[in-house]
Scaffold this motif. Structure first.
Motif, mmCIF file in Angstrom:
data_model
loop_
_atom_site.group_PDB
_atom_site.id
_atom_site.type_symbol
_atom_site.label_atom_id
_atom_site.label_comp_id
_atom_site.label_asym_id
_atom_site.label_seq_id
_atom_site.Cartn_x
_atom_site.Cartn_y
_atom_site.Cartn_z
ATOM 1 N N SER A 147 0.820 -1.211 0.000
ATOM 2 C CA SER A 147 0.000 0.000 0.000
ATOM 3 C C SER A 147 0.854 1.261 0.000
ATOM 4 O O SER A 147 0.337 2.353 -0.197
ATOM 5 N N PHE A 148 2.172 1.109 0.214
ATOM 6 C CA PHE A 148 3.013 2.303 0.242
ATOM 7 C C PHE A 148 3.045 2.927 -1.149
ATOM 8 O O PHE A 148 3.193 2.255 -2.153
ATOM 9 N N GLY A 149 2.930 4.199 -1.172
ATOM 10 C CA GLY A 149 2.959 4.890 -2.465
ATOM 11 C C GLY A 149 1.550 5.102 -2.978
ATOM 12 O O GLY A 149 1.038 6.210 -2.969
ATOM 13 N N ALA A 150 0.921 3.987 -3.362
ATOM 14 C CA ALA A 150 -0.424 4.095 -3.915
ATOM 15 C C ALA A 150 -1.407 4.574 -2.852
ATOM 16 O O ALA A 150 -2.404 5.203 -3.150
ATOM 17 N N ASN A 151 -1.128 4.243 -1.606
ATOM 18 C CA ASN A 151 -2.052 4.620 -0.537
ATOM 19 C C ASN A 151 -1.316 5.421 0.532
ATOM 20 O O ASN A 151 -1.286 5.055 1.704
ATOM 21 N N THR A 152 -0.688 6.477 0.059
ATOM 22 C CA THR A 152 0.057 7.332 0.989
ATOM 23 C C THR A 152 -0.426 8.751 0.804
ATOM 24 O O THR A 152 -0.625 9.197 -0.322
ATOM 25 N N GLN A 153 -0.653 9.405 1.924
ATOM 26 C CA GLN A 153 -1.086 10.788 1.799
ATOM 27 C C GLN A 153 -0.394 11.672 2.812
ATOM 28 O O GLN A 153 0.180 11.181 3.798
ATOM 29 N N THR A 154 -0.443 12.938 2.545
ATOM 30 C CA THR A 154 0.163 13.870 3.487
ATOM 31 C C THR A 154 -0.955 14.553 4.258
ATOM 32 O O THR A 154 -2.068 14.683 3.763
ATOM 33 N N LEU A 155 -0.633 14.942 5.485
ATOM 34 C CA LEU A 155 -1.634 15.566 6.348
ATOM 35 C C LEU A 155 -0.978 16.648 7.189
ATOM 36 O O LEU A 155 0.242 16.662 7.376
ATOM 37 N N ASP A 156 -1.837 17.464 7.759
ATOM 38 C CA ASP A 156 -1.362 18.504 8.668
ATOM 39 C C ASP A 156 -0.803 17.849 9.941
ATOM 40 O O ASP A 156 -1.327 16.834 10.408
ATOM 41 N N ASN A 157 0.239 18.453 10.496
ATOM 42 C CA ASN A 157 0.865 17.904 11.719
ATOM 43 C C ASN A 157 -0.143 17.684 12.837
ATOM 44 O O ASN A 157 -0.071 16.712 13.570
ATOM 45 N N SER A 158 -1.084 18.610 12.955
ATOM 46 C CA SER A 158 -2.055 18.548 14.050
ATOM 47 C C SER A 158 -2.860 17.246 14.015
ATOM 48 O O SER A 158 -3.286 16.749 15.040
ATOM 49 N N LEU A 159 -3.060 16.720 12.814
ATOM 50 C CA LEU A 159 -3.836 15.489 12.696
ATOM 51 C C LEU A 159 -2.968 14.253 12.900
ATOM 52 O O LEU A 159 -3.479 13.172 13.174
ATOM 53 N N LEU A 160 -1.686 14.420 12.800
ATOM 54 C CA LEU A 160 -0.801 13.260 12.933
ATOM 55 C C LEU A 160 -0.255 13.097 14.354
ATOM 56 O O LEU A 160 0.031 11.989 14.798
ATOM 57 N N GLU A 161 -0.126 14.236 15.033
ATOM 58 C CA GLU A 161 0.521 14.208 16.347
ATOM 59 C C GLU A 161 -0.087 13.222 17.349
ATOM 60 O O GLU A 161 0.641 12.563 18.092
ATOM 61 N N PRO A 162 -1.441 13.074 17.399
ATOM 62 C CA PRO A 162 -1.988 12.130 18.384
ATOM 63 C C PRO A 162 -1.522 10.694 18.182
ATOM 64 O O PRO A 162 -1.662 9.864 19.064
ATOM 65 N N PHE A 163 -0.984 10.398 17.017
ATOM 66 C CA PHE A 163 -0.613 9.014 16.733
ATOM 67 C C PHE A 163 0.895 8.777 16.788
ATOM 68 O O PHE A 163 1.365 7.689 16.465
ATOM 69 N N LEU A 164 1.623 9.793 17.213
ATOM 70 C CA LEU A 164 3.081 9.647 17.259
ATOM 71 C C LEU A 164 3.496 8.699 18.374
ATOM 72 O O LEU A 164 2.893 8.663 19.441
ATOM 73 N N LEU A 165 4.516 7.948 18.112
ATOM 74 C CA LEU A 165 5.075 7.086 19.152
ATOM 75 C C LEU A 165 5.810 7.976 20.146
ATOM 76 O O LEU A 165 6.280 9.057 19.786
ATOM 77 N N GLU A 166 5.907 7.478 21.351
ATOM 78 C CA GLU A 166 6.561 8.247 22.397
ATOM 79 C C GLU A 166 7.987 8.609 21.960
ATOM 80 O O GLU A 166 8.740 7.750 21.508
ATOM 81 N N GLY A 167 8.332 9.856 22.080
ATOM 82 C CA GLY A 167 9.689 10.281 21.746
ATOM 83 C C GLY A 167 9.909 10.518 20.265
ATOM 84 O O GLY A 167 11.016 10.848 19.859
ATOM 85 N N SER A 168 8.865 10.325 19.470
ATOM 86 C CA SER A 168 9.040 10.534 18.030
ATOM 87 C C SER A 168 8.583 11.937 17.655
ATOM 88 O O SER A 168 7.794 12.554 18.350
ATOM 89 N N THR A 169 9.107 12.401 16.535
ATOM 90 C CA THR A 169 8.736 13.742 16.094
ATOM 91 C C THR A 169 8.497 13.761 14.589
ATOM 92 O O THR A 169 9.025 12.931 13.856
ATOM 93 N N LEU A 170 7.692 14.720 14.164
ATOM 94 C CA LEU A 170 7.378 14.820 12.739
ATOM 95 C C LEU A 170 8.389 15.696 12.005
ATOM 96 O O LEU A 170 8.338 15.839 10.798
ATOM 97 N N VAL A 171 9.289 16.268 12.781
ATOM 98 C CA VAL A 171 10.265 17.184 12.180
ATOM 99 C C VAL A 171 11.441 16.377 11.616
ATOM 100 O O VAL A 171 11.905 15.426 12.229
ATOM 101 N N ALA A 172 11.872 16.757 10.447
ATOM 102 C CA ALA A 172 13.042 16.098 9.857
ATOM 103 C C ALA A 172 13.930 17.150 9.206
ATOM 104 O O ALA A 172 13.442 17.988 8.449
ATOM 105 N N ALA A 173 15.210 17.085 9.545
ATOM 106 C CA ALA A 173 16.159 18.034 8.935
ATOM 107 C C ALA A 173 16.384 17.594 7.490
ATOM 108 O O ALA A 173 16.212 16.418 7.166
ATOM 109 N N PRO A 174 16.779 18.527 6.603
ATOM 110 C CA PRO A 174 17.023 18.146 5.209
ATOM 111 C C PRO A 174 18.042 17.008 5.128
ATOM 112 O O PRO A 174 19.065 17.035 5.807
#
Lengths: 272, 635
Positions: B204-231
């Motif tokens: 499903s990767f690729g064909a079923n992948t979408q982007t979303l606002d951080n606010s909608l993703l944050e509740p599902f983050l694993l402990e200690g994980s972050t949505l921020v990524a340096a280049p």
């Protein structure tokens, strides 16, 4: 200092007791006890000059039995004076108990007036009638009517609770009365643990707690043996002699009646 | 009035009389009130736990997904189709001229068809193929340019709109011109056939992948994980649970797995998956074509081997030496002239929009695990159904933050091409202040197909009804249904407790009332020794109050015992189920069934006392009105 024959003095004493607390109450009890023993041996006193405490005038009381009307008391007129020991006698159904209940404010006449200690009972409200029954008269019943769930001590205390007698004074009086009626060691028992005579003595002590002017006893010896009956009548005599209390007993026992100063005989609701 | 101490003495002493009847009264009333106390304790515990669990994930957020008008709006629009055809005609003319100039052959008939036939309006209906440049350009020129987010914002505002978010699909079905293939154990996963019964969870990767606002993703983050990524860092991604299992090399749990096993698995996954990285191979359409050509040539050469008349292709391609490396030319037997001609051809293609093949490895990092809904599970399982009802999820597939995706060069380009090429790939999420607002918005604005009106080619929302011109769906979890059933359950529970309370009251009235009614002789004796009516009322009302208090105390002790027992028996299993169902970030969170609410208990106590007093009043009034002499004589 006190003369139990005078009602004014008795009231004063009661007031003093309230103010002086335990010590005064204890001293009073001691004085009363001494007097009680002295007066027991005193010969009969002429009471014709004493105040009239009970006055019935043309009293009628009719009961309805189904559709019939039965005249329990018919045109009764009588006077009883302070300190008198009166026996009301008559056959069953002659209206003895009704007469006693009328005097005690437990019943009201259909006509005529019942004056007790200057109260016209017919005119008293239910509340004032309760106060009257609580402080002016003391009832003793044939079947004792002690509250079965209360100890003898609490049974004795009940009239004092309703008259708001201070607890210390109440306790002193209970001790004094229990000793007078010979129940000191039975105070913490329940009524069912007492004999008939003991129960009646407890009932008498209860009737005396508020130091009423009048004791009304309905067949007080009707449920006890002869020896106890004598003891109870002696007790009434002593009470009368000690506190100048008027004692009115309903009885159909001639021996009991003979102990009284005076007998009022009733037949078919009429004083004869 | 009777002094309180004396009143207490008489009432308490009376409680000691008629003990058997009193005990029966206390036990019966106590047990009935026990039901109320237990009900309160368990219900409060459950509600508190539910509230606590519903704070996880999206359970306490009220979001609606808004889909744009379906692309058929553009696909079937005759004006757009006409314009697309005109653009293509222009392009063909330009291509013919350029081919002539370069001296290369060009056959206009090889240009792909812009439309296909057949659809809801009949077999003659024309459908525009949006994968064609001319089609996309026509749509851009003629379709309304207002973005969905701009359209929906003023409509949703009056409904208590809290926030509005956007997202987009990485791969739209209209623009599937690239591949993102996960690499596991040094190999690209095999893309299964479309009808494969057990697709690879990673497929499903690729064909079923979408982007979303951080606010909608944050509740599902694993402990200690972050949505921020340096280049240059791996792109954070939230993955479906089965895909994570596959990446970790774990076998999926069987359907019959116990809750404990599921919880252990969840904990394992959360622990092991945190910041787990994996590679994905990106290929654009040109690279895909080359990759396919490698296989095609290999098959062709193998088939032609030994045949004398077989001529092998002049340019032969081979896969790169390492995984996801670009296709290389393995053999080139063309003449210099042919090569020059080919170079001209490439120049021609570039002029008309062709791009160079691109193959690259994109690195991803797991930052969240998304629960799997059990809908469609073959076995019927009520637990799974309830879980599905409350489960907070973003949906199926993979999710990347809008920001992280645009920071990654390849993904950023895909997003750009999406919004440019396919105006309807836009996804909008409207968050409302509360469930009521969310529900009202859905009720009042969602397309509700009207009987007799069918969607037509020009306006797909024609059949939706006035004011219902949007395609909406609750997002996160089916909260409206959940809340409705919760409200219904609470309503039902309230009625049950009310009925029990009424029964308790009636029984208590019977028993206490009888005790008071049977106290006629006592009452008459009190009256004879000078008690006022109020004195007696005081005694018996206090008595009834004390009796009710005792019944309440008994119910409190037994009720607490039962509630504690229920809690200790059910809490461990329910906790696991709740953690799984609500996708709770804390896997050790407990679902309690015991909750002390002093107001409830006070309410039950007051109810018991009021019932006790009410039971006493009527017989008491009767007793007080009676003639004491009669009552004494009767006994």
């Amino acid at each position: 200092m006190t003369t139990p024959s005078s009602s004014t003095t008795a009231k004063l004493t009661a007031l003093l007791d309230e103010f002086n607390g335990d010590v005064e109450a204890a001293e009073q009890a001691l004085r009363d006890l001494n007097k009680f023993n002295q007066r027991a041996q005193t010969p009969d006193i002429d009471r014709s000059g004493a105040a009239v405490v009970v006055a019935l005038k043309n009293v009628n009381r009719v009961y309805k039995l189904g559709h019939n009307k039965v005249g329990a008391i018919n045109d009764a007129t009588l006077e009883i004076r302070q300190g008198e020991f009166v026996a009301i006698t008559g056959p069953s159904g002659s209206g003895k108990s009704t007469l006693l209940n009328l005097i005690g404010g437990l019943d009201k006449p259909d006509s005529g007036s019942v004056q007790v200690d200057n109260h016209d009972l017919a005119k008293l409200s239910d509340r004032k009638l309760s106060v009257f029954r609580n402080t002016t008269v003391g009832f003793v019943f044939q079947f004792f009517y002690l509250q079965p769930f209360l100890s003898v001590r609490t049974n004795l205390a009940v009239p004092g609770m309703f008259s708001h007698l201070p607890r210390a004074q109440r306790d002193t009086r209970i001790t004094e009365l229990a000793e007078a009626v010979g129940l000191t060691d039975r105070l913490d028992h329940l009524p069912k643990e007492l004999s008939g005579g003991q129960m009646q003595r407890a009932a008498i002590a209860r009737a005396l707690l508020n130091r009423p002017k009048i004791i009304l006893a309905d067949e007080p010896t009707g449920n006890v043996d002869r020896a106890n009956a004598r003891a109870i009548i002696d007790l009434f005599s002593k009470v009368r002699d000690t506190y100048d209390t008027t004692v009115i007993i309903v009885t159909h026992d001639p021996e009991v009646a003979s102990q009284a100063d005076r007998t009022i005989a009733l037949r078919d609701g009429k004083i004869i | 009035m009777l002094g309180f101490k004396d009143n207490l003495t008489l009432s308490v002493t009376k409680l000691r009389s008629r003990r058997i009847r009193l005990i029966v009264t206390l036990v019966v009333s106590g047990l009935l009130f026990t039901v109320l106390v237990t009900g309160s304790l368990v219900a409060r515990g459950t509600l508190a736990s539910l509230t606590s669990f519903t704070k996880d994930g999206f359970s306490s957020r009220f979001i609606v997904t808004i889909y744009g008008s379906p692309t058929t709006n553009y696909l079937n629009n005759p004006a757009i189709i006409k314009r697309a055809e005109a653009i293509q005609k222009e392009t063909v003319a330009k291509k013919t001229a350029e081919a002539k100039r370069l001296g290369i052959p060009y056959d206009p008939t090889t240009e792909p068809k812009l439309t296909s036939e057949g659809g809801p309006d009949g077999p003659k209906q024309l459908n525009l193929d949006l994968s064609q440049t001319a089609s996309r350009q026509a749509v851009r020129e003629l379709a309304p340019q207002t973005s969905l987010i701009d359209t929906i914002t003023p409509v949703a505002k009056p409904y208590g709109l809290k926030a509005i978010y956007s997202g987009s699909r990485l791969a739209d079905y209209n623009n599937n011109s690239f591949e993102l293939t996960p690499i596991v154990s040094g190999k690209e996963i095999k893309r299964p056939q479309s009808n494969s019964p057990t697709p690879d969870p990673l497929d499903s990767f690729g064909a079923n992948t979408q982007t979303l606002d951080n606010s909608l993703l944050e509740p599902f983050l694993l402990e200690g994980s972050t949505l921020v990524a340096a280049p240059g860092d791996p792109t954070p991604v939230l993955a479906p649970v089965d895909a994570v299992e596959k990446l970790l090399g774990l076998k999926a749990l069987s359907h019959n797995a116990t809750s404990q096993e599921k919880l252990t698995r969840l904990k394992d996954l959360r622990r092991q998956a945190r910041n787990l990285t994996f590679d994905v191979c990106y290929r654009n359409q040109e690279a895909i074509d080359l990759r396919n050509l490698v296989k095609q040539q290999a098959d062709e050469i193998a088939a032609g081997k030994g045949k004398t008349d077989y001529v092998a292709p002049a340019v032969q391609y081979a896969s790169g030496s390492t995984v996801c490396s670009p296709t290389t030319i393995s053999k080139d037997t063309r003449s210099a002239e042919d090569k020059a001609q080919a170079a001209k051809m490439d120049q021609f293609k570039t002029t008309f929009g062709a791009v160079a093949p691109q193959t690259a490895i994109v690195k991803f990092r797991i930052v969240g695990i998304l629960p799997q809904l059990s809908f469609g599970s073959s076995a019927f399982d009520i637990g799974d159904m309830i879980s599905s009802l409350v489960t907070s999820t973003l949906g199926t597939g993979w999710f990347i933050s809008n920001q992280a995706a645009s920071n990654q060069p390849i993904l950023g380009k895909l997003l750009g091409s999406q919004s440019q090429n396919s105006p309807n790939s836009e996804l909008v999420y409207a968050e409302f202040n509360g469930r009521t607002e969310q529900k009202r918005f859905l009720d009042e604005r969602m397309c509700q197909p009207q009987a007799g009106i069918t969607t037509n080619s020009t306006d797909p929302t024609a059949g939706c009804g006035k004011d219902h011109k949007f395609f909406l769906t609750p997002f996160g979890n089916p909260l409206a249904a959940l809340y409705d059933s919760k409200a219904g359950f609470l309503n039902f529970l309230s009625w049950v407790l009310l009925v029990i309370a009424a029964i308790s009251a009636i029984i208590m009235m019977g028993t206490v009332g009888k005790i008071i009614a049977d106290s006629r002789k006592e009452t008459s004796v009190f009256r004879a020794v000078g008690a006022k009516r109020l004195d007696i009322a005081q005694i018996y009302l206090l008595y009834a109050g004390l009796l009710a208090s005792l019944a309440f105390l008994i119910s409190l002790v037994i009720g607490m015992g039962i509630a504690i027992l229920i809690n200790s028996k059910l809490s461990p299993t329910l906790s696991i189920q709740a953690v799984l169902a609500f996708n709770s970030p804390n896997a050790d969170k407990t679902f309690h069934l015991f909750g002390l609410n002093l107001l409830d208990l006070l309410g039950i106590y007051v109810f018991a006392v009021v019932t006790g007093l009410a039971s006493a009043i009527l017989p008491l009034l009767t007793n007080l009105r009676r003639n004491p002499i009669k009552d004494m004589r009767e006994e």
